[in-house]
Design an enzyme around this catalytic site. Structure first.
Site, PDB file in Angstrom:
ATOM      1  CD  GLU A 119     -51.613 -24.043  -4.344  1.00 32.03           C
ATOM      2  OE1 GLU A 119     -52.105 -25.180  -4.398  1.00 32.03           O
ATOM      3  OE2 GLU A 119     -50.564 -23.720  -4.937  1.00 32.03           O
ATOM      4  CD  GLU A 139     -55.235 -26.837  -6.218  1.00 33.67           C
ATOM      5  OE1 GLU A 139     -55.378 -25.631  -6.349  1.00 33.67           O
ATOM      6  OE2 GLU A 139     -54.152 -27.427  -6.404  1.00 33.67           O
TER       7      GLU A 139
END
Length: 888
Positions: free
Chosen positions: A478, A574
């Site tokens: 991320e 995710e």
């Protein structure tokens, strides 16, 4: 030749041949009884027995200095440990025979993290990265008789702060609700050890992996890598061997041989003579090639698609110096091809513009496109030395396997897992998406940091590369989207941080990975637009572009049971929702009744996600009826949170599986598989191994063949058939049964013809529901009848929120237990007189597991297996079983 034969051959060579000796290893582990370790703090007010492998928190807990670290608020109450300086001192004896060897090397497989090492009061080195192996030549410092090895550990919190003062890199600190520590991005240790939104902070120190002293004269085999390529009917195997010598040995002469066992009880052998100079660091690399007919090789497949055949590979080094030696290395390897396909989506969809533009993003294994079903793996324990526990690893990986998972993403804030972890993934057919260990931060790029990162990446790619389970490398978790999204207020210095981002993940890590392991894809970040992010300069304008790459998606504000809220994606790596752990698991953290409230200090302390409980409550209230004045409100809040989580992940996962057909979505890895403590989290398995309702549901929503309905925005029900097999389903029937809430007999049934190709999903029919005037009184059950399909689970659709359902009755439930022929297995027979929603069985005081749980009961009688290692009779178990269910 099998592995037993290899070891027998080795022992014969080492023992019976004149002038041939084998590498001598002296374990420094505390369990061998030959090394006495002590642990002391800086002012020596604490002095206890130390453990290797081990860590300061676990050692202090074992000695009684601190209580169970996962009890109550001990994560904060024991934080003083992380601020002190700790010294591990080991005393051991070395013989004159040991010192007759030309080389003695101290080999440290894992040191956490910043340590200064002395041998017999002489400094020999330092460490600053818990993810690398350190090797020191120590022959000149050892003495006959007693020796003392000392590790002085600097406080990781203070070390990180000092580096941040010099090389500040955003963010400054984690949110206050985490109860954590700052500047984890400045130190190469498990990032989550400074806390996360699902876990506590335990910034440990210690020698967390094995330590040995190796005595030899010439060279040892440190590592190996394998490269496999299939051309026509031949497999080409290249084995790269990494050798290491001592400081006073600058040439390696000998015979290097590779043995490979194959099908048909055959063994291939290839050998080559070595006579090479070492590099400045005392290492030597050697390649050996081998060609094997495909007729004697069975391909390795992911879980659910075929065998996980592994072959023994053994490498011998027989040196030709005056004192001839044998060194060897063993690995189990698999033969398979894997490719991450990023090609023009139009090549698949042609003129079908519903699938958007852009690139595909899917894994092709042995030439076949495979939809990746799975989850995300976090460390199995917040204390890394305990996370190496093989029983825990086995239980978690077996649970993933049993839920039809074929991929786990080893998340970038944890650790590179143990060799045993990856070996079990090889054996179970679980592919690994391996993040490098950078997560949710910007990272410094000073020269010292880049040097240790270079060593880390090289070491771990070499260590893990031979495993067939490794599918892809990803640079970070991320961090691209964090920079583009200004998560840490970096916009004012965007160009600086972008430059540093590229320097770390592109200029430093990328060439290392692609140079060592050119056969696997390196993704710069996750999520990202994959190849498109790279073409756009590595920081995409929209890293969540649904036409490219992988995505992470979380939405706690919308109706999570409604599949229409979820965005399209090529690959969902995710996504998730929180739930609370069971009361049984909570009891292992607190036995205070006042803690069993959502608004208790304990509950607030354990919830690290900002507004976490309010999000859970909102999700519950959208679909279920939970009265705050109920005397069992907390127990129901826990139970309903698990229902809500399971149904939300079910809806989102089935949306992604359905979307193979019109968007070529080819992966669903939900967040997260496991837990590190007894707290609200996104996990499907609680700390300690107890399955939440989510993991039981995963056995169904990841089933290889599934009828999957979708309630559209217009109120119709689209019915999909999903087929994860290599053969088509033809001339099948989908049965739609319509129930009301008060009877176990369908009030109507419909049948639809069905067929779908192999490895595919296809919409089969639509059922008109929008104009039904009794939607509150009914629900739908879907099943499949197809030749050759042994098992396809029931699936269900609820037209309205369950809190609005009319006709639900309080059931009469009867449970009978009988022992099965198989050892420690029981058959639980359940009889009901009405529909039961989310029937949840417990045998709380027994260490065991139900085969299935969280049932939508639409039949008067059904059976479920229960397995336990406890010695118990059927009557005793019957008395212990309790249950709960949803009823408003």
């Amino acid at each position: 030749m099998n592995m037993y034969s290899y070891k027998l051959l080795l022992s014969i060579i080492c023992v019976n041949f004149n002038n041939i000796v084998c590498l001598s290893k002296f374990s420094l582990d505390s369990s061998n009884g030959k090394v006495i370790w002590t642990l002391e703090n800086k002012n020596r007010s604490i002095s206890v027995q130390g453990s290797v492998p081990g860590g300061v928190y676990s050692d202090l807990q074992k000695s009684g200095v601190i209580d169970d670290v996962l009890q109550g608020s001990n994560d904060v109450l024991t934080r003083w440990v992380a601020y002190d300086t700790w010294t591990y001192t080991g005393k051991f004896n070395v013989s004159g025979e040991n010192l007759e060897h030309a080389v003695a090397q101290l080999v440290l497989e894992g040191v956490d993290t910043v340590a200064y090492i002395e041998l017999n009061s002489i400094p020999i080195g330092s460490t600053d990265n818990m993810f690398v192996r350190y090797v020191y030549d120590v022959r000149q410092y050892l003495q006959i008789g007693e020796n003392e090895l000392k590790f002085t550990f600097e406080s990781p919190v203070k070390f990180a702060k000092a580096r941040s003062d010099k090389y500040f890199t955003a963010p400054d600190c984690v949110p206050a609700v985490y109860n954590g520590e700052c500047h984890a991005n400045q130190i190469r240790k498990m990032q989550a050890s400074f806390s996360w939104d699902w876990g506590p902070a335990f910034p440990s120190v210690g020698i967390w992996r094995p330590a040995t002293i190796e005595f030899f004269n010439a060279a040892v085999i440190r590592s190996l890598m394998t490269y496999t390529e299939k051309r026509d009917t031949t497999w080409f195997l290249k084995t790269k061997v990494y050798l290491q010598t001592g400081e006073n040995v600058r040439r390696v002469k000998g015979n290097l041989s590779v043995y490979l066992s194959v099908d048909g009880h055959q063994t291939f052998k290839v050998a080559k003579q070595l006579d090479v100079s070492t590099k400045d660091d005392g290492t030597v690399e050697a390649d050996i090639d081998m060609n094997i007919s495909a007729n004697v090789i069975t391909e390795w497949w992911p879980n659910g698609y075929g065998e996980q055949k592994l072959y023994n590979l053994l490498i011998f080094l027989r040196t030709e110096e005056k004192d001839r030696e044998i060194s060897y290395k063993h690995a189990k390897i698999g033969f398979r091809t894997i490719e991450l396909v990023e090609e023009d989506a139009a090549l698949i969809f042609g003129n079908d513009t519903r699938a958007g533009h852009g690139l595909t993003f899917y894994f092709k294994v042995n030439g076949y496109p495979i939809f990746m079903k799975g989850s995300n793996w976090i460390p199995s324990n917040i204390l890394p030395e305990i996370g190496e526990n093989r029983k825990t690893i086995d239980n978690l990986l077996t649970a993933a396997h049993d839920a039809h998972m074929g991929m786990l993403r080893v998340w970038g804030g944890g650790i590179y897992e143990s060799d045993y972890f990856y070996r079990r993934c090889d054996e179970l057919g679980i592919l690994i998406w391996q993040d490098f260990l950078f997560a949710c931060s910007m990272y410094p790029v000073d020269s010292k940091f880049l040097t240790t990162i270079t060593n880390e990446i090289e070491h771990n790619v070499i260590r893990l590369q031979h495993h067939p389970s490794i599918a892809v490398w990803a640079g970070n978790n991320e961090n691209e989207v964090a920079l583009r999204g200004n998560w840490y207020n970096t916009n004012s210095e965007f160009e600086k941080y972008k430059s540093e981002y590229i320097k770390l993940y592109v200029d430093t890590i990328k060439p290392i990975v692609e140079g060592i392991d050119p056969g696997r894809r390196y993704l710069v970040s996750s999520p990202s637009n994959g190849r498109k992010s790279e073409e756009d300069g590595y920081i995409a304008q929209n890293p969540y572009d649904p036409n490219y790459g992988d995505t992470h998606y979380y939405n706690y504000l919308a109706d999570s049971w409604d599949s229409n809220i979820y965005p399209k994606t090529r690959f969902a790596s995710e996504y998730g929702f929180q739930s609370l752990p069971s009361i049984a698991t909570m009891r292992t953290a607190t036995n205070k009744t006042e803690d069993y409230h959502v608004d208790s200090n304990y509950s607030k302390h354990r919830q690290h996600s900002p507004a976490g409980y309010s999000f859970i409550e909102a999700q519950i209230n959208r679909r279920l009826n939970l009265d705050k004045n109920d005397t069992k409100y907390f127990e129901k809040f826990i139970f309903y949170s698990q229902i809500s989580q399971a149904m939300a992940i079910k809806a989102e996962t089935e949306f992604y599986r359905q979307s193979q057909t019109n968007w070529y979505t080819m992966g669903a890895l939900y967040w997260q598989l496991n837990d590190v403590w007894q707290a609200p989290s996104w996990s499907g398995i609680e700390f300690g191994g107890k399955w939440k309702m989510l993991h039981y549901f995963a056995k169904s929503f990841f089933a290889p063949v599934l009828v999957s309905p979708r309630l559209t925005k217009t109120g119709d029900v689209d019915i999909y058939l999903i087929n994860d097999r290599f053969v088509p389903i033809i001339e099948a029937k989908i049965i739609l049964d319509i129930f009301n809430w008060s009877t176990l007999t369908p009030i109507a049934s419909k049948s639809y013809p069905a067929d779908v190709g192999p490895l595919n999903a296809r919409k089969q029919a639509s059922y008109t529901l929008w104009n039904a005037d009794n939607k509150e009184e009914i629900f739908l059950r879907f099943s499949l009848k197809a030749e050759g399909v042994d098992c396809s689970p029931y699936n269900y659709l609820f037209p309205v929120p369950l809190k609005s359902a009319k006709g639900l009755k309080n059931p009469n439930i009867n449970i009978a237990v009988q022992k099965m022929d198989e050892h420690n297995k029981f058959e639980i027979k359940i009889n009901v007189d009405t529909v039961v929603l989310f029937l949840w069985l417990e045998a709380e005081s027994i260490d065991g597991k139900f085969e299935n749980n969280g049932f939508i009961v639409t039949e008067a009688s059904f059976n479920v297996e229960f397995t336990t290692q406890s010695t118990i009779s059927a009557k005793q178990l019957e008395k212990l079983i309790t249950y709960q269910y949803y009823l408003h």
